[in-house]
Scaffold this active site. Structure first.
Site, PDB file in Angstrom:
ATOM      1  CB  CYS A   1      -3.265   2.577  -1.330  1.00 12.91           C
ATOM      2  SG  CYS A   1      -3.396   0.899  -0.760  1.00 12.91           S
TER       3      CYS A   1
ATOM      4  CE1 TYR B   1     -11.847  -3.935  -6.316  1.00  6.30           C
ATOM      5  CE2 TYR B   1     -11.430  -1.791  -5.346  1.00  6.30           C
ATOM      6  CZ  TYR B   1     -12.130  -2.982  -5.369  1.00  6.30           C
ATOM      7  OH  TYR B   1     -13.102  -3.206  -4.445  1.00  6.30           O
TER       8      TYR B   1
ATOM      9  CE  LYS C   1      -5.007   4.262  -5.881  1.00  5.61           C
ATOM     10  NZ  LYS C   1      -5.469   2.904  -5.671  1.00  5.61           N
TER      11      LYS C   1
ATOM     12  CD  GLU D   1      -7.556   2.267  -8.188  1.00  2.48           C
ATOM     13  OE1 GLU D   1      -6.403   1.834  -7.989  1.00  2.48           O
ATOM     14  OE2 GLU D   1      -8.409   2.388  -7.280  1.00  2.48           O
TER      15      GLU D   1
ATOM     16  CG  HIS E   1     -28.241  23.976  -1.595  1.00  2.00           C
ATOM     17  ND1 HIS E   1     -28.368  23.082  -2.638  1.00  2.00           N
ATOM     18  CD2 HIS E   1     -28.391  25.213  -2.111  1.00  2.00           C
ATOM     19  CE1 HIS E   1     -28.605  23.773  -3.752  1.00  2.00           C
ATOM     20  NE2 HIS E   1     -28.612  25.054  -3.453  1.00  2.00           N
TER      21      HIS E   1
ATOM     22  CD  GLU F   1     -27.841  19.877  -2.163  1.00  4.32           C
ATOM     23  OE1 GLU F   1     -28.736  20.301  -1.424  1.00  4.32           O
ATOM     24  OE2 GLU F   1     -27.234  20.594  -2.977  1.00  4.32           O
TER      25      GLU F   1
ATOM     26  CB  CYS G   1      -0.927  -0.012   1.218  1.00  7.86           C
ATOM     27  SG  CYS G   1      -1.957   1.449   1.308  1.00  7.86           S
TER      28      CYS G   1
HETATM   29  P1  NDP Z   1      -9.162  -7.432  -9.734  1.00  6.34           P
HETATM   30  O1  NDP Z   1      -9.476  -8.723  -9.088  1.00  6.34           O
HETATM   31  O2  NDP Z   1      -9.841  -6.207  -9.295  1.00  6.34           O
HETATM   32  O3  NDP Z   1      -9.380  -7.559 -11.300  1.00  6.34           O
HETATM   33  C1  NDP Z   1      -8.705  -8.535 -12.050  1.00  6.34           C
HETATM   34  C2  NDP Z   1      -9.124  -8.406 -13.495  1.00  6.34           C
HETATM   35  O4  NDP Z   1      -8.310  -9.246 -14.286  1.00  6.34           O
HETATM   36  C3  NDP Z   1     -10.562  -8.803 -13.749  1.00  6.34           C
HETATM   37  O5  NDP Z   1     -11.070  -7.975 -14.751  1.00  6.34           O
HETATM   38  C4  NDP Z   1     -10.418 -10.243 -14.215  1.00  6.34           C
HETATM   39  O6  NDP Z   1     -11.426 -10.611 -15.097  1.00  6.34           O
HETATM   40  C5  NDP Z   1      -9.121 -10.207 -14.975  1.00  6.34           C
HETATM   41  N1  NDP Z   1      -8.382 -11.464 -14.948  1.00  6.34           N
HETATM   42  C6  NDP Z   1      -8.151 -12.256 -13.877  1.00  6.34           C
HETATM   43  N2  NDP Z   1      -7.387 -13.302 -14.231  1.00  6.34           N
HETATM   44  C7  NDP Z   1      -7.133 -13.191 -15.532  1.00  6.34           C
HETATM   45  C8  NDP Z   1      -6.405 -13.944 -16.466  1.00  6.34           C
HETATM   46  N3  NDP Z   1      -5.766 -15.060 -16.105  1.00  6.34           N
HETATM   47  N4  NDP Z   1      -6.343 -13.511 -17.731  1.00  6.34           N
HETATM   48  C9  NDP Z   1      -6.977 -12.377 -18.107  1.00  6.34           C
HETATM   49  N5  NDP Z   1      -7.683 -11.614 -17.269  1.00  6.34           N
HETATM   50  C10 NDP Z   1      -7.766 -12.009 -16.001  1.00  6.34           C
HETATM   51  O7  NDP Z   1      -7.561  -7.328  -9.610  1.00  6.34           O
HETATM   52  P2  NDP Z   1      -6.573  -6.095  -9.578  1.00  6.34           P
HETATM   53  O8  NDP Z   1      -5.277  -6.679  -9.981  1.00  6.34           O
HETATM   54  O9  NDP Z   1      -7.106  -4.930 -10.304  1.00  6.34           O
HETATM   55  O10 NDP Z   1      -6.517  -5.746  -8.032  1.00  6.34           O
HETATM   56  C11 NDP Z   1      -6.275  -6.761  -7.064  1.00  6.34           C
HETATM   57  C12 NDP Z   1      -6.952  -6.442  -5.781  1.00  6.34           C
HETATM   58  O11 NDP Z   1      -6.257  -5.411  -5.119  1.00  6.34           O
HETATM   59  C13 NDP Z   1      -8.379  -5.917  -5.930  1.00  6.34           C
HETATM   60  O12 NDP Z   1      -9.305  -6.959  -6.009  1.00  6.34           O
HETATM   61  C14 NDP Z   1      -8.548  -5.094  -4.691  1.00  6.34           C
HETATM   62  O13 NDP Z   1      -8.995  -5.910  -3.647  1.00  6.34           O
HETATM   63  C15 NDP Z   1      -7.152  -4.598  -4.406  1.00  6.34           C
HETATM   64  N6  NDP Z   1      -7.020  -3.204  -4.879  1.00  6.34           N
HETATM   65  C16 NDP Z   1      -7.784  -2.261  -4.293  1.00  6.34           C
HETATM   66  C17 NDP Z   1      -7.709  -0.940  -4.698  1.00  6.34           C
HETATM   67  C18 NDP Z   1      -8.578   0.067  -4.047  1.00  6.34           C
HETATM   68  O14 NDP Z   1      -9.071  -0.177  -2.954  1.00  6.34           O
HETATM   69  N7  NDP Z   1      -8.828   1.227  -4.676  1.00  6.34           N
HETATM   70  C19 NDP Z   1      -6.809  -0.530  -5.761  1.00  6.34           C
HETATM   71  C20 NDP Z   1      -6.052  -1.615  -6.315  1.00  6.34           C
HETATM   72  C21 NDP Z   1      -6.165  -2.890  -5.885  1.00  6.34           C
HETATM   73  P3  NDP Z   1     -12.827 -11.228 -14.571  1.00  6.34           P
HETATM   74  O15 NDP Z   1     -13.654 -10.061 -14.176  1.00  6.34           O
HETATM   75  O16 NDP Z   1     -13.331 -11.953 -15.744  1.00  6.34           O
HETATM   76  O17 NDP Z   1     -12.464 -12.125 -13.429  1.00  6.34           O
END
Ligand code: NDP
Length: 446
Positions: A48, A177, A51, A181, A435, A440, A43
């Protein structure tokens, strides 16, 4: 007197590990932490915090455009990636120092080494045998890189903060996510972004109305999306990469960013020597007290893959330390955990989506406010915000709030208190509007 070198040995000095170490030390425990990379964890060092700073930096692009409509003349406006990058990295260094100080002030021994289990109470820490009565695994997770030929030509969120220069064209693989982002950040910084995802939508699990809104706004801004896109292999080209997909033309770019999820850091820890079991997703299996199958070994944070969010890891670490060393046992409540996507515009969500509420509760009432924020109206920016409240019809309790729009995460945090407290829609309505604000809308939805 104890027969062990330490009462507690924490493996990993990220959010969960540092909190556990500090609290346990505060309860009088003799604590040590091993961190092979940098104290602070994902983080603070490569997640976090940097980012969010990039999100702030990138958003000036739109703010400076909008400023004209508010009477400002901006001459000689220019952006320098190296300045933003270096200032962000300097802030990361500052925070890293604060984390180190915290550990030192609490008399926690820090080993800048990898720790590997030799047996359930003994670790090899950089060649030294160290024993502990309790051991906490808080090693976090790492970006997943797909097993495709040429996948090594892509980078991950670990490297993205250190780019020498901005690419002209960027492919982001994934639709979660991290993908959304960084899509927002790089697009605002003038990079041509193509987001490709294996499924037919972004942000699976999020309220569909919000996902659709983000997609529409992003496409209007000029981001490219490719859905249902199965990747085949990556080829290195003279000046970048070519991503070959199963159905369709290859995509050329200067840079490819993998954002396809994160996997728990469990490899090379000697877990077999300790007898610690994994679950079927490869995360450390823990109970509600974060205990593994070996009673004196606990695990918190992303390595357990419960909810991959920093505040959750922190709470898990705190609960563990209070429970085991403070004589004050408590458990983390995973209900109504707020979360945000710092996309452009950002999203915030807490509680049940409409579909989850219908499945779990039966009858629900939905209230939405779809509006153009005042600032966007004057700026001539045709971007609408969308707020949605999900209400349990039987009790009138607001069980979910979902928002997309400027500052949605900031507003959502306050709404999360109301939802966690179980407030009713009537109580929302009973609150006088402030307001003129965007928030609101939350008390004006009829
Ligand atoms: P996410 O789980 O959010 O998203 C992963 C994405 O990759 C999905 O779209 C998924 O598709 C796709 N995917 C997964 N496996 C494969 C694969 N083998 N080949 C192709 N596509 C694939 O992961 P992130 O890496 O974005 O983030 C990880 C975690 O970190 C988040 O879940 C969150 O908990 C945390 N995080 C939180 C943030 C915040 O609070 N603002 C910011 C960044 C990270 P599908 O939908 O089909 O599964």
């Amino acid at each position: 007197m104890t027969d062990f070198d330490h009462d507690l040995f924490v493996i990993g000095a990220g959010s969960g590990g540092v909190r556990a170490a500090r609290i346990a030390a505060g309860h009088g425990a003799n604590v040590a932490v091993a961190e092979e990379f940098r104290v602070g964890g994902t983080c603070v060092i490569r997640g976090c915090v940097p980012k969010k700073l990039l999100v702030y930096g990138a958003h000036f692009a739109e703010d400076l455009v909008d400023a004209r409509r508010f009477g400002w003349t901006l001459e000689g406006k220019a952006f320098d990636w190296a300045t933003l990058r270096d200032n962000v990295l300097a802030e990361v260094d500052r925070l890293n120092g604060i984390y180190l100080n915290t550990l030192e002030n609490h008399k926690v021994t820090v080993y800048p080494e990898r720790a590997v289990f030799l047996d359930p109470h003994t670790l090899d820490v950089g060649g030294k045998r160290v024993t502990a009565k309790h051991i906490l695994i808080a090693t976090g997770a790492q970006p997943l890189v797909p097993t495709l030929p040429g996948a090594e030509h892509g980078i991950t969120s670990n490297e993205v903060f250190h780019l020498e220069a901005l690419p002209k064209r960027l492919i982001i693989a994934g639709g979660g996510y991290i993908a959304n982002e960084f899509a927002g950040v790089f697009h605002e910084l003038g990079v041509e972004v193509t987001l490709i995802n294996r499924g037919d939508t972004i942000l699976r699990g999020w309220e569909p109305a919000l996902r659709d809104r983000l997609l529409t706004i992003s496409m209007t801004k000029g981001l490219n999306f490719k859905f249902n896109c199965a990747m085949d292999h990556v080829e290195k080209t003279g000046d970048g990469v070519r991503l070959h997909v199963k159905d369709g033309d290859p995509i050329d770019a200067d840079l490819l960013l993998w954002a396809v999820g994160r996997r728990p850091n469990v490899e090379g820890l000697g877990l077999a020597a300790a007898g610690v079991e994994l679950d079927d997703r490869g995360a450390i299996r823990v109970d509600a007290d974060s205990a593994t199958n070996v009673p004196h070994i606990h695990a918190v944070g992303d390595v357990t893959d419960r909810i991959q969010l920093t505040p959750i890891a922190i709470r898990e670490g705190h609960a563990f330390a209070d429970s085991v060393f403070g004589g004050k046992p408590w458990r983390v409540d995973y209900n109504a955990v707020p979360s945000a996507v710092f996309s452009n515009p950002p999203l915030g969500s807490v509680g049940l989506t409409e579909a989850q509420a219908r499945n779990n509760l039966g009858s629900v009432k939905i209230f939405t406010s779809d509006f153009r924020p005042m600032r966007n109206v004057l700026a001539g920016r045709n971007e609408r915000a969308l707020y949605k409240l999900v209400v349990d019809e039987a009790t009138d309790k607001v069980v979910g709030a979902h928002m997309i729009g400027p500052d949605a995460p900031e507003i959502l945090q306050a709404v999360a208190i109301a939802i966690k407290a179980g407030l009713t829609k009537a109580q929302f309505d009973d609150t006088v509007a402030l307001h003129p604000t965007m928030s609101e809308e939350l008390v004006l939805m009829k």
